[in-house]
Design a protein around this motif. Structure first.
Motif, PDB file in Angstrom:
ATOM      1  N   TRP A 299       0.842  -1.198   0.000  1.00 12.56           N
ATOM      2  CA  TRP A 299       0.000   0.000   0.000  1.00 12.56           C
ATOM      3  C   TRP A 299       0.880   1.252   0.000  1.00 12.56           C
ATOM      4  CZ3 TRP A 299      -3.606  -1.292   4.765  1.00 12.56           C
ATOM      5  CH2 TRP A 299      -4.316  -2.475   4.495  1.00 12.56           C
ATOM      6  N   HIS A 300       0.581   2.174  -0.897  1.00 11.98           N
ATOM      7  CA  HIS A 300       1.366   3.409  -0.917  1.00 11.98           C
ATOM      8  C   HIS A 300       0.803   4.368   0.123  1.00 11.98           C
ATOM      9  CE1 HIS A 300       3.076   7.114  -3.194  1.00 11.98           C
ATOM     10  NE2 HIS A 300       3.822   6.763  -2.170  1.00 11.98           N
ATOM     11  N   ARG A 301       1.669   4.750   1.048  1.00 13.24           N
ATOM     12  CA  ARG A 301       1.277   5.639   2.145  1.00 13.24           C
ATOM     13  C   ARG A 301       2.009   6.962   2.013  1.00 13.24           C
ATOM     14  NH1 ARG A 301       1.644   0.438   3.984  1.00 13.24           N
ATOM     15  NH2 ARG A 301       0.342  -0.156   5.777  1.00 13.24           N
ATOM     16  N   ILE A 302       1.305   8.040   2.191  1.00 15.33           N
ATOM     17  CA  ILE A 302       1.993   9.312   2.376  1.00 15.33           C
ATOM     18  C   ILE A 302       1.347  10.054   3.538  1.00 15.33           C
ATOM     19  CG2 ILE A 302       2.704   9.497  -0.046  1.00 15.33           C
ATOM     20  CD1 ILE A 302       0.634  11.609  -0.433  1.00 15.33           C
ATOM     21  N   GLN A 303       2.173  10.864   4.164  1.00 11.48           N
ATOM     22  CA  GLN A 303       1.696  11.633   5.306  1.00 11.48           C
ATOM     23  C   GLN A 303       1.273  13.011   4.799  1.00 11.48           C
ATOM     24  OE1 GLN A 303       4.651  12.527   8.303  1.00 11.48           O
ATOM     25  NE2 GLN A 303       3.316  11.762   9.932  1.00 11.48           N
ATOM     26  N   ILE A 304       0.071  13.423   5.116  1.00 14.99           N
ATOM     27  CA  ILE A 304      -0.340  14.778   4.747  1.00 14.99           C
ATOM     28  C   ILE A 304      -0.581  15.565   6.032  1.00 14.99           C
ATOM     29  CG2 ILE A 304      -1.313  14.076   2.529  1.00 14.99           C
ATOM     30  CD1 ILE A 304      -4.096  14.357   3.779  1.00 14.99           C
ATOM     31  N   CYS A 305      -0.411  16.870   5.911  1.00 17.96           N
ATOM     32  CA  CYS A 305      -0.368  17.725   7.097  1.00 17.96           C
ATOM     33  C   CYS A 305      -1.518  18.724   7.078  1.00 17.96           C
ATOM     34  CB  CYS A 305       0.973  18.452   7.106  1.00 17.96           C
ATOM     35  SG  CYS A 305       1.116  19.631   8.446  1.00 17.96           S
ATOM     36  N   ALA A 306      -2.186  18.823   8.198  1.00 23.31           N
ATOM     37  CA  ALA A 306      -3.331  19.726   8.297  1.00 23.31           C
ATOM     38  C   ALA A 306      -2.894  21.182   8.399  1.00 23.31           C
ATOM     39  CB  ALA A 306      -4.170  19.374   9.508  1.00 23.31           C
ATOM     40  N   ASP A 307      -1.660  21.404   8.746  1.00 21.01           N
ATOM     41  CA  ASP A 307      -1.224  22.764   9.039  1.00 21.01           C
ATOM     42  C   ASP A 307      -0.411  23.396   7.931  1.00 21.01           C
ATOM     43  OD1 ASP A 307      -2.383  22.923  11.688  1.00 21.01           O
ATOM     44  OD2 ASP A 307      -0.972  21.316  12.133  1.00 21.01           O
ATOM     45  N   CYS A 308      -0.310  22.696   6.812  1.00 19.22           N
ATOM     46  CA  CYS A 308       0.487  23.231   5.710  1.00 19.22           C
ATOM     47  C   CYS A 308      -0.393  23.654   4.544  1.00 19.22           C
ATOM     48  CB  CYS A 308       1.459  22.178   5.178  1.00 19.22           C
ATOM     49  SG  CYS A 308       2.509  21.494   6.447  1.00 19.22           S
ATOM     50  N   SER A 309      -1.583  23.102   4.461  1.00 16.75           N
ATOM     51  CA  SER A 309      -2.417  23.291   3.278  1.00 16.75           C
ATOM     52  C   SER A 309      -1.667  22.921   2.005  1.00 16.75           C
ATOM     53  CB  SER A 309      -2.964  24.715   3.180  1.00 16.75           C
ATOM     54  OG  SER A 309      -4.084  24.851   4.029  1.00 16.75           O
ATOM     55  N   SER A 310      -0.772  21.995   2.134  1.00 16.02           N
ATOM     56  CA  SER A 310      -0.076  21.394   0.987  1.00 16.02           C
ATOM     57  C   SER A 310       0.505  20.102   1.520  1.00 16.02           C
ATOM     58  CB  SER A 310       1.030  22.300   0.465  1.00 16.02           C
ATOM     59  OG  SER A 310       2.156  22.233   1.301  1.00 16.02           O
ATOM     60  N   PRO A 311       0.781  19.155   0.673  1.00 21.47           N
ATOM     61  CA  PRO A 311       1.286  17.905   1.211  1.00 21.47           C
ATOM     62  C   PRO A 311       2.542  18.138   2.030  1.00 21.47           C
ATOM     63  CG  PRO A 311       1.465  17.971  -1.191  1.00 21.47           C
ATOM     64  CD  PRO A 311       0.659  19.137  -0.770  1.00 21.47           C
ATOM     65  N   ALA A 312       2.656  17.416   3.106  1.00 20.76           N
ATOM     66  CA  ALA A 312       3.821  17.512   3.979  1.00 20.76           C
ATOM     67  C   ALA A 312       5.078  17.260   3.166  1.00 20.76           C
ATOM     68  CB  ALA A 312       3.719  16.480   5.085  1.00 20.76           C
ATOM     69  N   THR A 313       4.886  16.745   2.021  1.00 21.63           N
ATOM     70  CA  THR A 313       5.906  16.207   1.172  1.00 21.63           C
ATOM     71  C   THR A 313       6.418  17.192   0.137  1.00 21.63           C
ATOM     72  OG1 THR A 313       5.466  15.284  -0.946  1.00 21.63           O
ATOM     73  CG2 THR A 313       3.787  15.021   0.620  1.00 21.63           C
ATOM     74  N   ALA A 314       5.614  18.194  -0.166  1.00 18.91           N
ATOM     75  CA  ALA A 314       5.994  19.070  -1.271  1.00 18.91           C
ATOM     76  C   ALA A 314       7.229  19.873  -0.914  1.00 18.91           C
ATOM     77  CB  ALA A 314       4.856  19.997  -1.603  1.00 18.91           C
ATOM     78  N   ARG A 315       8.022  20.120  -1.921  1.00 14.27           N
ATOM     79  CA  ARG A 315       9.094  21.097  -1.765  1.00 14.27           C
ATOM     80  C   ARG A 315       8.421  22.421  -1.447  1.00 14.27           C
ATOM     81  NH1 ARG A 315      11.186  19.095  -7.430  1.00 14.27           N
ATOM     82  NH2 ARG A 315       8.941  19.046  -7.590  1.00 14.27           N
ATOM     83  N   PRO A 316       9.130  23.525  -1.294  1.00 17.93           N
ATOM     84  CA  PRO A 316       8.581  24.623  -0.496  1.00 17.93           C
ATOM     85  C   PRO A 316       7.067  24.718  -0.600  1.00 17.93           C
ATOM     86  CG  PRO A 316       9.875  25.427  -2.359  1.00 17.93           C
ATOM     87  CD  PRO A 316      10.138  23.976  -2.214  1.00 17.93           C
TER      88      PRO A 316
END
Lengths: 409, 409
Positions: free
Chosen positions: B380-397
């Motif tokens: 299963w592909h998992r990624i963590q997303i963040c409620a406080d970024c309004s963008s994936p926790a993963t994105a560059r800036p």
């Protein structure tokens, strides 16, 4: 449903009607089939889509509809008959158009003498390596009445529901069968879907990879000191009795659909923390078989020795049969029950998973593949074995000796 | 390895030699292929067996050998060429003997102009629905140099390693290729096997079912009060701000080998505790395609709204890229981080799994499919997303707006 009774003496006069998509049809007696076409023999699994449904219900903690099969809704047998493709060609169908997909017909419907009907994709029926049989023999004798005497379809690699028994009608069509067994039963949905749109999922045809433990044999306590001392040189200290180990022999089956072979069977004696490979046993397929795919199950065996330290689980969840533990319990941190001492029964969970030649493997738990019909329960098969019984925790009355017991009675 | 340079003007004179198992051979220029045979067009995935290897390394916590691909070692393109089967027939090979398994030849070897070689089972090559191409065009233009200009094999549904580029030699044989890329590389072993017997495992051919999240778009906070008030009648109390929810749009691909179609994509916003189904998007295959199998990936999209209560994980494991969490962490009891308040970044793990028409599905974790080469990482592909970024926790800036970011950069 009733089991049609066909008189054995009159069985060669049993009539099969083959109806092409252009409306023409041709009839064959069983005698015609036996004499006009070359006979073929294959060894093939019949597996119900509900095999291991009980494991899904209990493993996920959610009920499923249908017979609560353990790991026994599967069999392997030698089948003899004629190729469906040969009969279709004789009836006037252009096999090449089925093979290259240009035919208007896309499905082959089978109907039996009682009421049952189902269909398979035409491509499977005409595949020169598909080995779909119109079978009149099982294990070198005429089909038993319960197996569809005098004639049944054998669709190897597909769910058993497509291998229609007491077969008397075959129809080519651009649509799959409209029977409830095609459209309203043998399907899976998401684990969240409790009111389902039956049309949203395809009918089960080729089966996913599956495996199960069917026998556990525990060999009594071996004093690890004896085993270890063979390797122990100067300064060797015999281990304490707590370091004893128990011989464990597991065996079972593995199978995958679509003719895909089983390439590896992984076994764990510690609930999935570590793994070893089982020995794949030689196939017992008919020597005169003309099989193209891997339609037979693969039997496997695993001989090992389990140190007492492995048996860290307390026997629990007595509301379940002892051979099934809920997956939630499984996921609990290991090692908590190490201080059971001699007062409780010390257990460990052994499990098996198989891999096929497309490198598909089985899901770890039933939770994420749960479906309301309990179809295709293929999660790792887990059973709890007990260090203090010298027989599987699962066996009906504990065996007096160390003989094997059926893991799934 | 070097990339052979072929002059574009002279490319029609590129020579392909086809050698049958009886030792006879025939040569074709590219011009011959283009003019003597009917051209076919298919849309097909090329996936490296190492796709998502990084996820296996990080998810299992065990290193793997090879390029640490995220989910990007896969592509989907339109290919045009001629059927390998047509060329084999023209060279004198009896296709029927390959189809029914009676041919002595069992494998088709491809060799390229540089050094690379590999083979596929003959059955795939001659299957009228196998769609194996000798391709000279990609996305309606001549092959780019990096894609094997002027000629490559396209073996749809199989691992990309068999789609040999800069193709100039085809050989029929009773054995598979002896190249290291066939015998010593693209294979998997058990998670316990760190010194492997290469001959014990079959070469990867058909691929198992796979999926990944490739884009995450978060829509900013919606005041749940606004949404809920539409349904609220008399006595309705507006929720507190803590009941706010955030729009989440996930999208990605799913694919299975062997021509098996993707029948369902399951998405979870809460680390696997609950599930929903993604929308499967229409295929973008060529209209004039002559495809028989499901060789194209299936794009999917999932639009939802995630209540704040879901974001219960604290951002952690900073030694890993933020888009990958170890599975061990994943398995920790949920809800422990609920008291983060506004001081920490609140995250949740979203994940995807796909199911193909043989009802095979993906394993939950990489732990039990780990192999030293890191091949076929399909958990299963998992990624963590963040409620406080309004963008994936993963994105560059963090993006200034709510535009999508690549989950796997």
């Amino acid at each position: 449903m009733w089991v049609p009774k066909v008189d054995r003496v009159a069985s060669d006069a049993h009539i099969l009607t083959v109806e092409l998509d252009d409306g023409t049809s041709k009839q064959y007696t069983l005698q015609d089939l036996k004499t006009k076409f070359r006979s073929r023999k294959i060894t093939a699994v019949m597996q119900c889509s509900g095999n291991r449904r009980k494991h899904m219900s209990q493993g996920s903690g959610r009920p499923t509809n249908g017979l609560q099969w353990s790991a026994g809704a599967i069999s392997n047998a030698s089948w003899e008959g004629v190729l469906l493709a040969d009969v279709l060609a004789d009836a006037g169908f252009d096999l090449a158009s089925g093979l290259d997909g240009s035919s208007e017909a896309k499905h082959v419907h089978f109907a039996g003498m009682e009421a049952y009907s189902a269909s398979i994709p035409l491509k499977k029926a005409v595949d020169p390596q598909g080995d779909v049989l119109l079978a009149y023999s099982m294990n070198n004798t005429p089909l038993p009445p319960d197996h569809g005497f005098p004639l049944r379809a054998i669709v190897p690699g597909h769910v058993a529901a497509r291998s229609v028994k007491w077969l008397n009608h075959i129809t080519l069509s651009d649509e799959e069968s409209i029977s409830q067994w095609q459209r309203r039963d043998y399907k899976c949905f998401g684990p969240n879907e409790t009111k389902v749109d039956w049309d949203a999922a395809p009918a089960i045809q080729e089966l996913p990879v599956q495996s199960a433990i069917t026998h556990v044999k525990m060999g009594g306590w071996a004093d690890a000191a004896q085993a270890d001392s063979r390797q122990g040189g100067a300064g060797y200290s015999p281990p304490t009795p707590r370091l004893a180990a128990q011989k464990v022999c597991l065996s079972g089956y593995a199978f995958s659909g679509g003719g895909r072979s089983i390439i590896r069977v992984d076994v764990s004696l510690d609930g999935g923390r570590s793994w070893s490979q089982a020995r794949l046993l030689p196939d017992s397929v008919d020597e005169d078989g003309s099989s193209h795919g891997h339609w037979s199950w693969k039997r496997w065996r695993f001989d090992s020795s389990a140190p007492l330290a492995l048996f860290r689980e307390r026997e629990q969840r007595k509301d379940y049969p002892a051979n099934v533990k809920s997956e939630a319990t499984e996921a609990a941190p290991a090692g908590e029950a190490e201080n059971d001492g001699d007062t409780g029964r010390r257990c460990t969970t052994v499990l098996v998973k198989a891999i096929d030649d497309a490198y598909n493997t089985q899901p770890e738990t039933h939770t994420a593949t749960w479906n309301l019909r309990g179809n295709l329960a293929t999660a790792w098969h887990r059973i709890q074995i007990c260090a203090d019984c010298s027989s599987p925790a699962t066996a009906r009355p504990p065996a007096p000796s160390t003989e094997s017991g059926e893991a799934d009675a």
